[in-house]
Design a protein around this motif. Structure first.
Motif, PDB file in Angstrom:
ATOM      1  N   ASN A  95      38.080  41.967  51.851  1.00 45.00           N
ATOM      2  CA  ASN A  95      37.860  43.289  52.471  1.00 45.00           C
ATOM      3  C   ASN A  95      38.568  44.386  51.670  1.00 45.00           C
ATOM      4  O   ASN A  95      38.028  45.470  51.462  1.00 45.00           O
ATOM      5  N   PHE A  96      39.798  44.084  51.250  1.00 45.59           N
ATOM      6  CA  PHE A  96      40.553  45.058  50.444  1.00 45.59           C
ATOM      7  C   PHE A  96      39.962  45.186  49.030  1.00 45.59           C
ATOM      8  O   PHE A  96      39.722  46.282  48.531  1.00 45.59           O
ATOM      9  N   ASN A  97      39.724  44.051  48.380  1.00 49.10           N
ATOM     10  CA  ASN A  97      39.312  44.050  46.974  1.00 49.10           C
ATOM     11  C   ASN A  97      37.968  44.761  46.773  1.00 49.10           C
ATOM     12  O   ASN A  97      37.756  45.465  45.782  1.00 49.10           O
ATOM     13  N   ASN A  98      37.047  44.569  47.709  1.00 49.96           N
ATOM     14  CA  ASN A  98      35.717  45.178  47.566  1.00 49.96           C
ATOM     15  C   ASN A  98      35.747  46.696  47.702  1.00 49.96           C
ATOM     16  O   ASN A  98      34.795  47.371  47.302  1.00 49.96           O
ATOM     17  N   SER A  99      36.804  47.223  48.263  1.00 51.71           N
ATOM     18  CA  SER A  99      36.901  48.686  48.441  1.00 51.71           C
ATOM     19  C   SER A  99      37.648  49.373  47.298  1.00 51.71           C
ATOM     20  O   SER A  99      37.818  50.590  47.320  1.00 51.71           O
ATOM     21  N   GLN A 100      38.104  48.581  46.304  1.00 46.11           N
ATOM     22  CA  GLN A 100      38.931  49.139  45.240  1.00 46.11           C
ATOM     23  C   GLN A 100      38.111  49.451  43.979  1.00 46.11           C
ATOM     24  O   GLN A 100      37.159  48.754  43.654  1.00 46.11           O
ATOM     25  N   GLU A 101      38.551  50.544  43.291  1.00 46.85           N
ATOM     26  CA  GLU A 101      37.948  50.859  41.993  1.00 46.85           C
ATOM     27  C   GLU A 101      38.383  49.838  40.953  1.00 46.85           C
ATOM     28  O   GLU A 101      37.612  49.474  40.055  1.00 46.85           O
ATOM     29  N   VAL A 102      39.613  49.388  41.017  1.00 48.48           N
ATOM     30  CA  VAL A 102      40.128  48.354  40.121  1.00 48.48           C
ATOM     31  C   VAL A 102      40.309  47.078  40.947  1.00 48.48           C
ATOM     32  O   VAL A 102      41.156  47.019  41.842  1.00 48.48           O
ATOM     33  N   LYS A 103      39.471  46.093  40.647  1.00 53.55           N
ATOM     34  CA  LYS A 103      39.505  44.839  41.404  1.00 53.55           C
ATOM     35  C   LYS A 103      40.489  43.880  40.750  1.00 53.55           C
ATOM     36  O   LYS A 103      40.978  44.117  39.644  1.00 53.55           O
ATOM     37  N   SER A 104      40.733  42.748  41.459  1.00 52.28           N
ATOM     38  CA  SER A 104      41.783  41.845  40.992  1.00 52.28           C
ATOM     39  C   SER A 104      41.510  40.416  41.451  1.00 52.28           C
ATOM     40  O   SER A 104      40.622  40.172  42.284  1.00 52.28           O
ATOM     41  N   ASN A 105      42.262  39.484  40.889  1.00 49.39           N
ATOM     42  CA  ASN A 105      42.344  38.114  41.404  1.00 49.39           C
ATOM     43  C   ASN A 105      43.578  38.013  42.285  1.00 49.39           C
ATOM     44  O   ASN A 105      44.597  38.680  42.038  1.00 49.39           O
ATOM     45  N   PHE A 106      43.461  37.165  43.291  1.00 46.78           N
ATOM     46  CA  PHE A 106      44.488  37.068  44.337  1.00 46.78           C
ATOM     47  C   PHE A 106      45.055  35.649  44.356  1.00 46.78           C
ATOM     48  O   PHE A 106      44.319  34.662  44.262  1.00 46.78           O
ATOM     49  N   TYR A 107      46.399  35.559  44.476  1.00 49.59           N
ATOM     50  CA  TYR A 107      47.050  34.252  44.500  1.00 49.59           C
ATOM     51  C   TYR A 107      48.124  34.257  45.592  1.00 49.59           C
ATOM     52  O   TYR A 107      48.911  35.198  45.701  1.00 49.59           O
ATOM     53  N   LEU A 108      48.144  33.164  46.388  1.00 46.99           N
ATOM     54  CA  LEU A 108      49.164  32.968  47.420  1.00 46.99           C
ATOM     55  C   LEU A 108      49.776  31.592  47.167  1.00 46.99           C
ATOM     56  O   LEU A 108      49.092  30.553  47.239  1.00 46.99           O
ATOM     57  N   ILE A 109      51.062  31.570  46.834  1.00 49.40           N
ATOM     58  CA  ILE A 109      51.743  30.329  46.444  1.00 49.40           C
ATOM     59  C   ILE A 109      52.891  30.074  47.414  1.00 49.40           C
ATOM     60  O   ILE A 109      53.634  31.004  47.772  1.00 49.40           O
ATOM     61  N   ASP A 110      53.046  28.801  47.846  1.00 46.93           N
ATOM     62  CA  ASP A 110      54.162  28.477  48.750  1.00 46.93           C
ATOM     63  C   ASP A 110      55.385  28.065  47.933  1.00 46.93           C
ATOM     64  O   ASP A 110      55.356  28.077  46.698  1.00 46.93           O
ATOM     65  N   ARG A 111      56.443  27.668  48.614  1.00 48.10           N
ATOM     66  CA  ARG A 111      57.696  27.335  47.952  1.00 48.10           C
ATOM     67  C   ARG A 111      57.611  26.050  47.127  1.00 48.10           C
ATOM     68  O   ARG A 111      58.415  25.826  46.230  1.00 48.10           O
ATOM     69  N   GLN A 112      56.602  25.236  47.406  1.00 44.68           N
ATOM     70  CA  GLN A 112      56.422  24.007  46.638  1.00 44.68           C
ATOM     71  C   GLN A 112      55.467  24.197  45.458  1.00 44.68           C
ATOM     72  O   GLN A 112      54.943  23.238  44.910  1.00 44.68           O
ATOM     73  N   ASP A 113      55.229  25.448  45.095  1.00 43.08           N
ATOM     74  CA  ASP A 113      54.360  25.829  43.981  1.00 43.08           C
ATOM     75  C   ASP A 113      52.916  25.387  44.187  1.00 43.08           C
ATOM     76  O   ASP A 113      52.149  25.143  43.235  1.00 43.08           O
ATOM     77  N   VAL A 114      52.534  25.294  45.445  1.00 43.27           N
ATOM     78  CA  VAL A 114      51.149  24.973  45.777  1.00 43.27           C
ATOM     79  C   VAL A 114      50.393  26.287  45.987  1.00 43.27           C
ATOM     80  O   VAL A 114      50.858  27.173  46.706  1.00 43.27           O
ATOM     81  N   PHE A 115      49.214  26.379  45.351  1.00 38.71           N
ATOM     82  CA  PHE A 115      48.382  27.578  45.497  1.00 38.71           C
ATOM     83  C   PHE A 115      47.611  27.458  46.800  1.00 38.71           C
ATOM     84  O   PHE A 115      46.577  26.782  46.888  1.00 38.71           O
ATOM     85  N   VAL A 116      48.140  28.092  47.848  1.00 43.49           N
ATOM     86  CA  VAL A 116      47.526  28.041  49.169  1.00 43.49           C
ATOM     87  C   VAL A 116      46.190  28.768  49.160  1.00 43.49           C
ATOM     88  O   VAL A 116      45.207  28.331  49.738  1.00 43.49           O
ATOM     89  N   ALA A 117      46.159  29.902  48.491  1.00 45.90           N
ATOM     90  CA  ALA A 117      44.915  30.680  48.350  1.00 45.90           C
ATOM     91  C   ALA A 117      44.822  31.160  46.919  1.00 45.90           C
ATOM     92  O   ALA A 117      45.825  31.586  46.322  1.00 45.90           O
ATOM     93  N   ASP A 118      43.579  31.109  46.366  1.00 44.51           N
ATOM     94  CA  ASP A 118      43.404  31.453  44.954  1.00 44.51           C
ATOM     95  C   ASP A 118      41.958  31.894  44.771  1.00 44.51           C
ATOM     96  O   ASP A 118      41.021  31.101  44.977  1.00 44.51           O
ATOM     97  N   SER A 119      41.740  33.164  44.422  1.00 46.29           N
ATOM     98  CA  SER A 119      40.370  33.655  44.234  1.00 46.29           C
ATOM     99  C   SER A 119      39.791  33.256  42.883  1.00 46.29           C
ATOM    100  O   SER A 119      38.644  33.564  42.585  1.00 46.29           O
ATOM    101  N   ASN A 120      40.570  32.531  42.054  1.00 50.77           N
ATOM    102  CA  ASN A 120      40.106  32.094  40.734  1.00 50.77           C
ATOM    103  C   ASN A 120      40.555  30.644  40.522  1.00 50.77           C
ATOM    104  O   ASN A 120      41.339  30.333  39.627  1.00 50.77           O
ATOM    105  N   LYS A 121      40.031  29.759  41.377  1.00 51.08           N
ATOM    106  CA  LYS A 121      40.535  28.383  41.449  1.00 51.08           C
ATOM    107  C   LYS A 121      40.280  27.569  40.191  1.00 51.08           C
ATOM    108  O   LYS A 121      41.000  26.623  39.903  1.00 51.08           O
TER     109      LYS A 121
END
Length: 565
Positions: A95-121
């Motif tokens: 929702n946020f990324n689609n409204s931006q002029e400059v888009k991005s890849n998104f990463y959410l990492i936990d304390r165990q270095d696991v990528f919980v969410a990754d828009s570029n898997k």
């Protein structure tokens, strides 16, 4: 050395006053064009810098606010703790990324270095880079927003140029990390289209975030141009004007560059065009100048011959020109002038002596009413207060009138005129008593020279008339001296003086041919002396406010018995 003929002079002037202005206009136009080109480059660079800065700041502020919101969002916190509700995290991101002029890849990492969410898997290289270079920095400073300029290639061909990240905390404990990698291509869309040749966006250390031209990219991805001055740089042998704009929080620097060098081909074509135009105009002007000067020379030659004959004394040197233009009018006026000159010369011989005698008589006659008015005013007041004193005034006045109305001589011996002046001052002394003081400093050898009758009386009268303004007493000094075959009479008073502006008017108007209301006495004395002795003699006035006025009359030194009247 013989001067140019009228024909050559006319041709020369015509060319001079046409060619020179044209050349000046061409030079000014060239300078104006160069200056405008430079000013436009400067203006466009500054405008582009401001616009790009505003766009970059808007993008950065948007991501700052989004990271702040996301790091405290319940969906993000639950996903990091239990790996649940991940779909809600993706929904928030897209929702946020689609409204931006400059888009991005998104990463959410936990304390165990696991990528919980990754828009570029599919990009393991990007994930490894984040774990190795980004996460340790976020862990080291968890309360600060990380902004880093670093390039990263993605599997789908996209390239990121900036990383923004922040540690996610709960109960003051780090539970994960949120990272955005912004696309360089979208940054380029922000800077392309601006009125600037090259645009460069860097961080505070001049590491390039994005540029519209790769020639500015130096070692280690830094922008390090060769500076020629504060605002001029050189890149690949080209000179650019550089404008630097910084974002409000000093996170970014925006450099906008405009080439200040005029294209050589355009410059050569411009000078070729100017050269051809100037050559054509010069040839055309020479032809026109020759034709004009030839037509005018014939008429002017006739006039020159006639004037030359007149200069030799030939008052019958009439000229005939029938060209139907101004030269014919000039010839007719010349002939009319010659007729008038002959007539005036005959009349002038007869009238000059009559005019001189009559004017001198007229000037002398103007003294009496002016003088009488002042004396009778004094007498009127004195008869009321002191009859004996009034009788003395009447007797003195009678003596003065007998002297002044004697028209048999225009010149008198100075001693005789001084006696009259002394009697005149005595009359005023009877009126003003101790409020009037006067002294005479007249050398003995001057007392026997001839002077115009009533020479000093109008000047003394003027000193008394105006000297008492704004004061109750007055001192008058009358002095004479010989200097270079001239006698200089000086009448000085310590009255209030004359205002500089009024003094300038008096100095100007006393030289007029008619009395312009500067005072009959001063005007008549000045012009009477000039009529009798010449323009090098006459009256001069000097005055200073609060100090008094000095009037000098200069006449030739003529000893007694030597005057030819």
């Amino acid at each position: 050395m013989k001067g140019k003929s009228f024909k050559e002079a006319t041709k020369h002037l015509f060319l001079k006053y046409t060619v020179i202005p044209i050349l000046i206009l061409i030079v000014l136009f060239t300078l104006f064009t160069v200056i405008i080109f430079h000013l436009k480059a400067v203006y466009d660079a500054k405008q582009a810098g401001r616009q790009i800065s505003e766009s970059i700041e808007a993008v950065y502020k948007s991501y700052q606010e989004e990271i702040k919101r996301m790091t405290s969002a319940s969906a993000v916190l639950e996903s990091l703790q239990s790996h649940s509700n991940i779909n809600l995290v993706y929904e928030e991101f897209y929702n946020f990324n689609n409204s931006q002029e400059v888009k991005s890849n998104f990463y959410l990492i936990d304390r165990q270095d696991v990528f919980v969410a990754d828009s570029n898997k599919s990009n393991d290289e990007a994930n490894e880079d984040i774990l190795k270079n980004v996460v340790p920095r976020l862990e080291k400073d968890p309360d600060q927003l990380l902004t880093s300029v670093e390039k990263m290639n993605f599997s789908h061909g996209q390239l990121s140029s900036m990383t923004i990240g922040k540690a996610v905390k709960q109960d003051d404990q780090i539970i994960g990390y949120l990272v955005y990698k912004l696309y360089e291509e979208d940054f380029q869309h922000l800077i392309f289209g601006e009125k600037t040749d090259i645009a460069v966006v860097t961080d505070a250390y001049n590491r390039i975030v994005v540029t519209s031209n790769e020639i500015v990219r130096g070692l280690m991805n830094k922008f390090q141009p060769e500076r020629l001055s504060k605002s001029k740089i050189q890149i690949k042998n080209d000179t650019y004007y550089m404008n630097q704009t910084e974002s409000a929080d000093n996170t970014f620097r925006i450099y906008t560059l405009n080439n200040t060098e005029i294209d050589k081909v355009v410059l050569i074509l411009y000078f070729i065009f100017i050269g051809i135009t100037c050559s054509f105009l010069f040839i055309l002007l020479r032809v026109l100048a020759e034709k004009m000067s030839r037509q005018n020379a014939e008429s002017i030659d006739k006039l020159l011959i006639a004037v030359d004959q007149l200069k030799k004394g030939d008052l019958t040197s009439y000229v005939e020109i029938h060209t139907g233009d101004e030269f014919e009018t000039l010839a007719n006026q010349y002939n009319t002038m010659l007729d008038s000159l002959n007539d005036l010369m005959n009349r002038n011989r007869e009238l000059s002596e009559i005019r001189k005698v009559n004017e001198i008589k007229m000037l002398q006659s103007q003294f009496r009413p002016h003088f009488l008015f002042n004396v009778l005013e004094t007498l009127r007041y004195t008869m009321i207060s002191n009859k004996d004193k009034a009788q003395d005034i009447i007797l003195s006045l009678s003596s003065l009138l007998r002297y002044s109305i004697n028209q048999t001589m225009e010149h008198v011996v100075l001693e005789q005129d001084l006696n009259y002046t002394i009697d005149y001052l005595k009359l005023h002394k009877l009126r003003f008593n101790d409020r009037l003081h006067y002294t005479f400093d007249i050398p003995e050898e001057i007392k026997y020279v001839y002077v115009p009758k009533l020479l000093l009386q109008p000047i003394i009268e003027n000193a008394i008339k105006y000297g008492y303004q704004r004061q109750t007493s007055l001192n008058i000094w009358i002095k004479a001296e010989i200097a270079a075959e001239q006698i200089i009479f000086t009448v000085k008073d310590d009255g209030k003086g004359i205002d500089p502006k009024k003094l300038y008017d008096i100095q100007t108007k006393k030289e007029a041919t008619e009395n312009n209301q500067i005072g009959i006495g001063l005007y008549n004395t000045h012009h009477r002396v000039r009529l009798q002795y010449g323009d090098e003699y006459g009256l001069s006035i000097d005055s200073a406010m609060g100090e008094g006025t000095t009037v000098q009359v200069t006449i030739p030194y003529v000893k007694g018995g030597e005057l030819d009247v």
